[in-house]
Each structure stands twice: as C-alpha cells, then as structure tokens.
Motif scaffolding. Structure first.
Motif, mmCIF file in Angstrom:
data_model
loop_
_atom_site.group_PDB
_atom_site.id
_atom_site.type_symbol
_atom_site.label_atom_id
_atom_site.label_comp_id
_atom_site.label_asym_id
_atom_site.label_seq_id
_atom_site.Cartn_x
_atom_site.Cartn_y
_atom_site.Cartn_z
ATOM 1 N N PHE A 181 0.825 -1.200 0.000
ATOM 2 C CA PHE A 181 0.000 0.000 0.000
ATOM 3 C C PHE A 181 0.867 1.262 0.000
ATOM 4 C CE2 PHE A 181 -2.434 3.346 2.244
ATOM 5 C CZ PHE A 181 -3.484 3.476 1.340
ATOM 6 N N GLY A 182 1.956 1.251 0.766
ATOM 7 C CA GLY A 182 2.854 2.402 0.786
ATOM 8 C C GLY A 182 3.447 2.669 -0.582
ATOM 9 N N LEU A 183 3.874 1.617 -1.258
ATOM 10 C CA LEU A 183 4.459 1.784 -2.594
ATOM 11 C C LEU A 183 3.426 2.326 -3.568
ATOM 12 C CD1 LEU A 183 6.790 1.305 -4.617
ATOM 13 C CD2 LEU A 183 5.849 -0.982 -4.971
ATOM 14 N N VAL A 184 2.224 1.773 -3.572
ATOM 15 C CA VAL A 184 1.174 2.221 -4.494
ATOM 16 C C VAL A 184 0.848 3.687 -4.256
ATOM 17 C CG1 VAL A 184 -1.271 1.959 -5.066
ATOM 18 C CG2 VAL A 184 0.181 -0.065 -4.852
ATOM 19 N N LEU A 185 0.716 4.077 -2.998
ATOM 20 C CA LEU A 185 0.394 5.465 -2.667
ATOM 21 C C LEU A 185 1.493 6.406 -3.144
ATOM 22 C CD1 LEU A 185 -1.890 6.968 -1.166
ATOM 23 C CD2 LEU A 185 -0.485 6.866 0.891
ATOM 24 N N PHE A 186 2.732 6.002 -2.952
ATOM 25 C CA PHE A 186 3.868 6.849 -3.341
ATOM 26 C C PHE A 186 3.930 7.053 -4.849
ATOM 27 C CE2 PHE A 186 8.339 6.638 -4.876
ATOM 28 C CZ PHE A 186 8.680 7.962 -4.614
ATOM 29 N N VAL A 187 3.916 5.958 -5.616
ATOM 30 C CA VAL A 187 4.114 6.091 -7.055
ATOM 31 C C VAL A 187 2.908 6.740 -7.730
ATOM 32 C CG1 VAL A 187 5.743 4.173 -7.194
ATOM 33 C CG2 VAL A 187 3.319 3.720 -7.496
ATOM 34 N N TYR A 188 1.684 6.521 -7.202
ATOM 35 C CA TYR A 188 0.523 7.166 -7.810
ATOM 36 C C TYR A 188 0.564 8.679 -7.588
ATOM 37 C CZ TYR A 188 -4.197 8.633 -8.860
ATOM 38 O OH TYR A 188 -5.274 9.309 -9.379
ATOM 39 N N ALA A 189 0.865 9.093 -6.352
ATOM 40 C CA ALA A 189 0.950 10.529 -6.069
ATOM 41 C C ALA A 189 2.066 11.175 -6.881
ATOM 42 C CB ALA A 189 1.179 10.755 -4.572
ATOM 43 N N THR A 208 -3.028 20.188 -3.736
ATOM 44 C CA THR A 208 -2.010 21.170 -3.418
ATOM 45 C C THR A 208 -0.662 20.477 -3.308
ATOM 46 O OG1 THR A 208 -2.317 20.902 -1.036
ATOM 47 C CG2 THR A 208 -3.678 22.550 -2.141
ATOM 48 N N ARG A 209 0.395 21.233 -3.446
ATOM 49 C CA ARG A 209 1.738 20.654 -3.368
ATOM 50 C C ARG A 209 1.963 19.994 -2.013
ATOM 51 N NH1 ARG A 209 6.727 20.546 -5.416
ATOM 52 N NH2 ARG A 209 8.506 20.703 -4.011
ATOM 53 N N SER A 210 1.491 20.635 -0.939
ATOM 54 C CA SER A 210 1.679 20.065 0.396
ATOM 55 C C SER A 210 0.922 18.752 0.548
ATOM 56 C CB SER A 210 1.223 21.060 1.470
ATOM 57 O OG SER A 210 -0.137 21.407 1.287
ATOM 58 N N ALA A 211 -0.295 18.672 -0.020
ATOM 59 C CA ALA A 211 -1.064 17.432 0.067
ATOM 60 C C ALA A 211 -0.390 16.319 -0.717
ATOM 61 C CB ALA A 211 -2.486 17.657 -0.448
ATOM 62 N N ASN A 212 0.134 16.647 -1.886
ATOM 63 C CA ASN A 212 0.816 15.635 -2.685
ATOM 64 C C ASN A 212 2.074 15.149 -1.988
ATOM 65 O OD1 ASN A 212 2.813 14.782 -5.009
ATOM 66 N ND2 ASN A 212 0.762 14.660 -5.872
ATOM 67 N N LEU A 213 2.827 16.077 -1.404
ATOM 68 C CA LEU A 213 4.032 15.683 -0.679
ATOM 69 C C LEU A 213 3.688 14.819 0.531
ATOM 70 C CD1 LEU A 213 6.110 18.995 -0.786
ATOM 71 C CD2 LEU A 213 6.603 16.864 -1.993
ATOM 72 N N MET A 214 2.570 15.091 1.165
ATOM 73 C CA MET A 214 2.145 14.282 2.311
ATOM 74 C C MET A 214 1.832 12.852 1.864
ATOM 75 S SD MET A 214 1.412 13.966 5.553
ATOM 76 C CE MET A 214 1.169 15.595 6.261
ATOM 77 N N LEU A 215 1.071 12.706 0.789
ATOM 78 C CA LEU A 215 0.755 11.372 0.280
ATOM 79 C C LEU A 215 2.024 10.616 -0.092
ATOM 80 C CD1 LEU A 215 -2.328 12.116 -2.016
ATOM 81 C CD2 LEU A 215 -2.344 10.928 0.170
ATOM 82 N N ARG A 216 2.924 11.283 -0.802
ATOM 83 C CA ARG A 216 4.156 10.627 -1.212
ATOM 84 C C ARG A 216 5.023 10.270 -0.011
ATOM 85 N NH1 ARG A 216 6.262 14.952 -5.366
ATOM 86 N NH2 ARG A 216 8.229 13.876 -4.969
ATOM 87 N N GLY A 217 5.099 11.182 0.948
ATOM 88 C CA GLY A 217 5.933 10.923 2.120
ATOM 89 C C GLY A 217 5.429 9.757 2.948
ATOM 90 N N ILE A 218 4.114 9.706 3.167
ATOM 91 C CA ILE A 218 3.536 8.592 3.928
ATOM 92 C C ILE A 218 3.759 7.276 3.191
ATOM 93 C CG2 ILE A 218 1.369 7.573 4.727
ATOM 94 C CD1 ILE A 218 0.380 10.379 5.339
ATOM 95 N N GLY A 219 3.469 7.274 1.895
ATOM 96 C CA GLY A 219 3.617 6.044 1.120
ATOM 97 C C GLY A 219 5.049 5.550 1.081
ATOM 98 N N LEU A 220 5.998 6.450 0.781
ATOM 99 C CA LEU A 220 7.396 6.038 0.664
ATOM 100 C C LEU A 220 7.966 5.589 2.000
ATOM 101 C CD1 LEU A 220 9.868 5.698 -1.123
ATOM 102 C CD2 LEU A 220 10.440 8.113 -0.683
ATOM 103 N N SER A 221 7.622 6.287 3.076
ATOM 104 C CA SER A 221 8.158 5.905 4.391
ATOM 105 C C SER A 221 7.610 4.552 4.831
ATOM 106 C CB SER A 221 7.838 6.984 5.430
ATOM 107 O OG SER A 221 6.440 7.208 5.528
ATOM 108 N N MET A 222 6.326 4.275 4.567
ATOM 109 C CA MET A 222 5.776 2.956 4.884
ATOM 110 C C MET A 222 6.487 1.858 4.099
ATOM 111 S SD MET A 222 1.655 3.641 5.087
ATOM 112 C CE MET A 222 1.316 1.874 5.082
ATOM 113 N N TYR A 223 6.689 2.105 2.812
ATOM 114 C CA TYR A 223 7.349 1.104 1.973
ATOM 115 C C TYR A 223 8.782 0.850 2.433
ATOM 116 C CZ TYR A 223 9.787 -0.807 -2.069
ATOM 117 O OH TYR A 223 10.579 -1.569 -2.887
ATOM 118 N N LEU A 224 9.542 1.913 2.687
ATOM 119 C CA LEU A 224 10.945 1.758 3.081
ATOM 120 C C LEU A 224 11.065 1.080 4.443
ATOM 121 C CD1 LEU A 224 12.424 5.195 1.930
ATOM 122 C CD2 LEU A 224 12.696 2.971 0.834
#
Length: 552
Positions: A70-78, A430-446
């Motif tokens: 789920f983290g990976l999917v959220l990151f790459v989609y955002a 918004t840029r902040s919302a997109n960064l939040m989605l990417r940050g949550i997704g990437l951190s979960m995946y890593l």
C-alpha cells in the motif's frame, strides 16, 4: 514488562502499526542529519528498518506485505499525479534530447548489469537488486521483487543487494559530478545557458502602421496570423478601449500584446511598428490605466475544470480579457483552446466590476482548493492496480510482464494528471497534500522493506558476498554516469549544470540533486532533473522486470 513485551513483540495489528511508526519516526529524525552537506533524507527510514530487523523486531508477514504494498502504491501514484503534465510536455524541443541522454544512461547501466550477471555467473535476482540500489530506485526494486515472486523465486536476495549498494548509489553520483567538473568540463560547459524564453509569454506594445490590417477586426487578424497572440489593451487617440473580437484596428492604434518571444518579430511585421518599452519586468499593472485593472482569478469551481478557455466567453460576457494563465509556475498564453485545470491562475484585464462578475463564475476561492478530491485519488489507485495486473507478452519471453504495483499506479497517475481535467475530473491537489501522500507512502514502503531485509543484512555486508556486491554497485553507479556525463557535454552540447540534472534525474537521486543545486548557480539542474525524472522512473520500473524475465 509483560505489557511492553506484548506491545512490541506479540504480532497484532496494533503491534504492526507501532513498529512501523517507530521505524519511520526514527528514520526521518536521523535523515535530517547532514554529513559534508549530504543527507539521506527519508531514505534513512530504510536503514532504520534494517537495524530494527537485525535486532529481532518483526511484524506479521501479511501485515508487512500489505503495508509495504500500500505504501508503494500510494507513493508512485501521487508521484505520477504530480509530474503528469510535465511528463508529456518534456518530450517537446530540448526535453526530448534530455530524455534521450537519460535513456542512454539507463540502457548502459542495464546492459552492464546483465553482463556482470553472465560474466561472473551471479543470479539475475541479486544483480537486479544491486542495480536498483546503485541507481537508488526503490520502485524498480518493488517491481523486480514482484516478478521474482511470480516466478516462484525468493525476493530476499534482491532486497539485500539493494540495501547494501544503496548508500554508495547516493554519494556515487555526487563523486561522479565532481570528477566530471574537475577533469572533463570545459570552461564553456560551466557558463550558464541563456534561458530559452521562446515558449514563455512575452508582453510587447505595437503601433498599427501596416495598412494591410487597418479596418480588419481583431478576430480576423488573429485567425489570419500563424503567430498566436492576445491583445489586452488598445489605446486610440486619448481613449482606452477594451479589446473585443469585433473591434476593428485603425491607423496609429497602440496595442498591448501578449505572445511568445519567438513570435515578436513576426508580429512587428504584422502590426507595423514595435515600441521599445520593456513590459516584461513591470509589476504594478494597475498603475497603467485609471479605469482598468489587472487581477488574478484562480479556477476553483469544479464546473470550470476541463473546459476550454474560449468556451467561457469571458470577453463577450464580462468584457474582460484573459492575457495569461499561470500553471505550476509557468505562464501559458491564454489561447481559446487552452484546457483549464483546477488551480490555474488567470490574469484578467478589465474594470473592477466586470472582473468581480467573472470571479463569481470562475470561483477564485483558494480555500476550496485545499480539500483534495479523495474519490479521484482512490479511483486512480484502483485503475492503476488494474492496469498493473494486465499481462504484456514480450517477444522471446515465455511469461508475460506486468507493470505491477509500481508501474501500473505511476502510469495511471501520469494519465490522470495530464488527461483527467479534459474528462472534467478534479485531479488537483495542493503541493503540500501531494508531498504528504508521497511521504507517507514512501516511508511505509521503506520501513517494511528494511524490516524484511534486516535479519540477514549485517551478516551479508561483512561477508565476501557483501564486498562483491558493493564492488558491482560502484561499477554500476560510476561507469554509466561518467560515460553519459561526458557524452552529454561533448556530443549533445549540454552545459555542465544541465548535465548534472540529467544524471540525477536518470539515476532517480534527489540527494545528489540537492548537492548540485547547492554547488551550481541557477535552476538548470532542477529543471533538467524534472524533465528526465518521470521517464527515467517509468523505464527503470519496466526494465527491472524485463531483465529478470529474459535472463532467468
């Protein structure tokens, strides 16, 4: 103590959330540390996860797989959603050449990895992981792991190879840029290129002295000229006229025109005489005319999203002229066929009362843009997963390749970001919302990736296997970057600053980009990085699967 042991070590949904949260928190905190100006950033979460796995921490395998996926999917989609418009426009003009250079770098690294696998008789699974670490590309690793699992093979070797070679993958590109600058960059390569403003909006004033257009309407003049332009003001004698389509140009009219710089000379021939005043650095446009003002209107009504500017009939309905549209920091010429998107900033010229009426139609409510459209986000994820599961049969391969968890959502994000507004889908975040989605997704995946690989990491690192992988990783990082870096400056005639951005984008290395931005004046590294990064990410996700299918 029994409560603490249950809280941290007994597998449950709560325990899984606690462990992942602890790893992410510690990793982000440590990622802020800088050594010689270099920071691993959010990537430190990966290494904290490895250390936690080495200490014996673990979570339920199904929970681990779910959180990682789920983290990976959220990151790459955002990520795809954000870079979608830039991805398709990057193939125009100089962006095509940059992407060709980036593709050459990717192909050299891939062929080198396959050659190492064959020449040294190493499994393609571990070498693919080494390649992903050497190029700091965790989405490609995820695609490779999924393909290995589909083939009934263990994906642990790929994760270990990536973990061991990742640190040098980060700093290796920086070392390569230093070598390129010291040994290969000529003095002319280090000078800044004059920005090409041919596609940027340009403001000029002309005096009508060409008898061939005198008496013709603005509408007829615009459609007869191959150059695109917008007339925002007309001064006739001592009067100011708001330009409408049916106004006829007269001798000695002075007009203010918004166009592109490459069309200025053609328009000078069309209108007759260009005035010397430079309007492009003028800030307070409301001081020009007493009764006319210029104001920004932000597209915030969903009904406007995806409509063409000409379909709004703003000039005829409200007697205002839209001269420019600001989108993602780029000024676009307000042509009638321009498709509007949520968040666009329209520069409107007219009386205060007319602009106020136009605002009611367009929206201009910044607050409403802060609410992301969650329905479209999850719809895009669904479509991405469906796309990622479609089998693609490649010549010479017995098993079809799929875009997978990494490739499918990023393609869906690219398509939604570019074409969603044309289907009246509100894809704006918004840029902040997109960064939040990417940050949550990437951190979960890593965090999950590191936790899974941590049990055997240090044992492999200090053993002969680890040293061999590190050696391979150094070769896969340095050799392609140095070869393509010299090629970009000598053969393709890119400046050193542009070359650095291309290298960082092709290697998916934002940490190296930070170094380039700090050590090189101007924004050329960031611009070229953004140009090649989407294509580089997409190609690496596909190639990671292809080389496994063809070499197993």
């Amino acid at each position: 103590m029994e409560w603490l042991e249950t809280f941290l070590f007994s597998h449950s949904a709560i325990q899984a959330v606690v462990i992942i949260a602890m790893i992410i928190s510690a990793g982000i905190a440590l990622g802020r540390l800088r050594v010689a100006g270099i920071s691993l950033g959010i990537t430190f979460v990966f290494f904290v996860g490895i250390f936690a796995g080495y200490l014996g921490l673990s979570i339920d395998s199904q929970m681990l797989n779910y959180a990682e996926s789920f983290g990976l999917v959220l990151f790459v989609y955002a990520l795809g959603l954000q870079v979608g418009p830039g991805f398709f426009s990057s193939f125009r003009q100089g962006g095509l050449r940059m992407n060709i250079v980036g593709l050459i770098l990717i192909l050299i690294g891939t062929l080198l990895a396959v050659g190492i696998s064959i020449g040294f008789d190493y499994g393609i699974d571990s070498i693919t992981g080494v390649l992903c670490g050497a190029t700091t590309n965790t989405p490609a690793l995820a695609a490779a792991q999924q393909t290995l699992k589909q083939l009934g093979m263990s994906a642990n070797s790929a994760a270990l190879g990536c973990a061991i070679t990742y640190p040098f993958g980060v700093v290796g590109v920086i070392f390569a840029m230093i070598i390129l600058r010291k040994l290969f960059a000529r003095k002319s390569d280090l000078t800044e290129r004059v920005p090409d403003s041919g596609q940027q909006t340009y403001i000029a004033t002309f005096k009508i002295t060409n008898p061939g257009i005198v008496g013709h309407s603005i509408f007829d003049t615009q459609h007869a000229s191959p150059a695109k332009f917008i007339i925002s003001r007309i001064w006739r004698d001592k009067s100011l006229l708001m330009p409408t389509a049916d106004i006829r140009l007269q001798q000695d009219d002075r007009i203010m025109v918004i166009t592109t710089k490459k069309d200025v000379e053609d328009l000078a021939l069309l209108f007759g005489q260009k005035e010397n005043k430079d309007w492009n650095h003028f800030d307070n446009w409301n001081k020009i005319d007493r009764n006319i003002e210029s104001r920004h209107i932000i597209v915030s009504r969903r009904e406007i999203n995806g409509k063409k500017l000409g379909a709004l009939r703003l000039r005829n309905t409200f007697n205002i002229t839209v001269s420019r549209v600001l989108r993602s920091g780029v000024n676009l010429l307000a042509t009638p066929d321009l498709v509007l998107q949520m968040g666009d900033r329209l520069t409107a010229v007219g009386t205060a009362s007319d602009i106020n009426e136009a605002e009611k139609m367009i929206g201009n409510r910044v607050g409403s843009l802060k609410e992301p459209n969650l329905a479209v986000i999850f719809l895009g994820i669904f479509l991405g997963l469906a796309l990622g599961s479609l089998p693609i049969v490649l010549p010479g391969s017995a098993m079809p390749v799929t875009l997978g968890l990494a490739g499918g959502p990023i393609v869906a994000g690219l398509l939604m970001g570019q074409f969603g507004p044309r289907l009246h889908m509100v894809t704006y975040t918004t840029r902040s919302a997109n960064l939040m989605l990417r940050g949550i997704g990437l951190s979960m995946y890593l965090a999950c990736l590191g936790l899974d690989a941590g049990a055997n990491f240090f044992e492999t690192l200090v053993g002969p296997q680890g040293l061999i992988w590190i050696s391979f990783g150094v070769v896969l990082t340095m050799v392609p970057v140095l070869i393509v870096g010299v090629m970009a400056m000598r053969l393709f005639k890119f400046k050193f600053s542009e070359t650095c951005g291309i290298l960082c984008g092709s290697m998916a290395n934002p940490m190296a980009l930070n170094y380039a931005n700090d050590s090189i004046e101007g924004d050329a590294p960031a611009v070229s990085y953004a140009t090649v990064y989407p294509m580089g990410m997409f190609i690496r996700v596909i190639i990671a699967q292809v080389i496994i299918l063809l070499c197993v």
